[in-house]
Design an enzyme around this catalytic site. Structure first.
Site, PDB file in Angstrom:
ATOM      1  N   PRO A 100     -33.696 -11.362 -13.394  1.00 19.91           N
ATOM      2  CG  PRO A 100     -34.669 -13.156 -14.535  1.00 19.91           C
ATOM      3  CD  PRO A 100     -33.360 -12.515 -14.220  1.00 19.91           C
ATOM      4  CB  SER A 107     -32.505 -10.106  -8.370  1.00 24.08           C
ATOM      5  OG  SER A 107     -33.642 -10.044  -7.571  1.00 24.08           O
ATOM      6  CB  SER A 108     -32.700  -8.829  -3.077  1.00 19.42           C
ATOM      7  OG  SER A 108     -32.577 -10.066  -2.463  1.00 19.42           O
ATOM      8  CB  ALA A 109     -27.803 -11.298  -2.635  1.00 20.88           C
ATOM      9  CG  ASP A 151     -29.307 -15.810  -2.089  1.00 21.10           C
ATOM     10  OD1 ASP A 151     -28.987 -17.002  -1.923  1.00 21.10           O
ATOM     11  OD2 ASP A 151     -30.428 -15.467  -2.500  1.00 21.10           O
TER      12      ASP A 151
HETATM   13  C1  MEV Z   1     -32.621 -18.330  -1.262  1.00 19.54           C
HETATM   14  O1  MEV Z   1     -31.769 -18.135  -2.387  1.00 19.54           O
HETATM   15  C2  MEV Z   1     -32.066 -19.415  -0.376  1.00 19.54           C
HETATM   16  C3  MEV Z   1     -32.893 -19.693   0.862  1.00 19.54           C
HETATM   17  O2  MEV Z   1     -32.250 -20.773   1.537  1.00 19.54           O
HETATM   18  C4  MEV Z   1     -32.984 -18.481   1.781  1.00 19.54           C
HETATM   19  C5  MEV Z   1     -31.665 -18.157   2.467  1.00 19.54           C
HETATM   20  O3  MEV Z   1     -30.771 -19.008   2.528  1.00 19.54           O
HETATM   21  O4  MEV Z   1     -31.562 -17.023   2.961  1.00 19.54           O
HETATM   22  C6  MEV Z   1     -34.300 -20.149   0.505  1.00 19.54           C
END
Ligand code: MEV
Length: 314
Positions: A100, A107-109, A151
């Site tokens: 989701p 999800s984007s990574a 990510d």
């Molecule tokens: C997002 O999954 C994790 C954050 O620390 C952003 C990042 O590390 O790029 C919030």
């Protein structure tokens, strides 16, 4: 040329979300219960996404939009193939998956890593993991405004990693099998907005700035507990990490409630995972049995609850 398929998992963060953007270490691991699947086939250089971004674009479309970071990444793949004297064959790229979006599950990574892998593989090339990670991090910065690279590093790793921004991830051993239960709160949040919210708190709240220094110790407690198989210590460190994230302003009443319910249902520890403000929480199950925690979260109306044992059964 026939079609080529590549996959990438979702991700969970055990320690260090937000703090990792400020140079502190994070511990994270792939979450293979949820996968992105990208198919690359001979075509007209178009991208189609059935659920992530819900539209179709041409690879060379430079206009901003939800698929722009993915187009950028694939244009970079095309450029790299050119440098390796491999001609780019026009393709259609289709993205499917069950992660989701906006749920803190990466999800984007996952889309970026699966698409980059599939595009290289379709042209008979297997890129170094570091190149895939760097391409996905650059593209994710477009999607999120900024990206620590955590990510992309996690969804392209074989297991848990320790990650510091700007450095190669370090693979961690799993000293003893363990089970995580993960619940989606059902509230999607854009990472970009949540990172801005936490940054605003850091700018005006001295307690939040002070708590950043605790993440170094929390990450080493979690990394060591994983490697030595000390699950009670791991649970306590997850609890402490959630409290630190509360001080950072990453949590909210609803996520705190889900964490409390998991602990009352026997979790050894629980925390939000990802940018917070919505998205997911995770809990460490006692004796590998996550059923009571999963049932408690379902009773509270969480739309999705998953259970994942590590290491993944072969
Ligand atoms: C997002 O999954 C994790 C954050 O620390 C952003 C990042 O590390 O790029 C919030």
């Amino acid at each position: 040329m026939s079609e080529t398929v590549a996959t990438a998992p979702a991700k969970l963060i055990l320690a260090g979300e937000h703090a990792v953007l400020h140079g502190h270490p994070a511990i994270a691991l792939p979450f293979p219960a949820l996968l992105t699947r990208v198919t690359v086939a001979p075509g007209q250089d178009t991208l189609v996404s059935d659920r992530y971004l819900d539209r179709m674009v041409a690879l060379d479309d430079m206009s901003p939009g939800p698929l722009a970071p993915l187009c950028e990444a694939l244009r970079e793949v095309r450029m790299w193939l050119g440098r390796m004297d491999r001609a780019w064959q026009p393709v259609d790229v289709a993205i499917h998956g069950d992660i989701p979006p906006g749920s803190g599950l990466g999800s984007s990574a996952s889309v970026l890593v699966a698409a980059i892998r599939a595009a290289f593989a379709h042209h008979g090339s297997q890129p170094p993991v570091a190149l895939v990670r760097q391409m996905a991090t650059r593209a994710e910065s477009l999607a999120h405004g900024t990206s620590s690279g955590l990510d992309p590093a996690t969804v392209s790793a074989p297991g848990p990693i320790q990650f510091i921004r700007g450095h190669a991830p370090i693979d961690l051993r799993i000293g003893r099998p363990f089970t995580l239960v993960v619940a989606d709160s059902g509230r999607a949040v854009a990472t970009r907005d949540q990172v801005a919210r936490v940054q605003a708190r850091l700018d005006c709240d001295a307690a939040a700035r002070l708590v950043l220094d605790r993440f170094e110790g929390l990450a080493s407690r979690i990394g060591e507990a994983l490697e030595y198989g000390e699950l009670e210590a791991l649970g306590l460190a997850l609890d402490d990490t959630h409290e630190a994230l509360v001080t950072l302003g990453a949590s909210d009443d609803s996520l705190d409630g889900l964490v409390r319910v998991a602990r009352a249902a026997g979790a050894l520890g629980a925390k939000l995972s990802g940018a917070g403000g919505g998205g997911c929480v995770l809990a460490l199950a006692p004796d590998g049995d996550g059923e009571a925690i999963a049932a408690a979260w379902r009773d509270l109306g969480c739309p999705h609850v998953w259970t994942q044992t590590y290491p993944e059964p072969a």
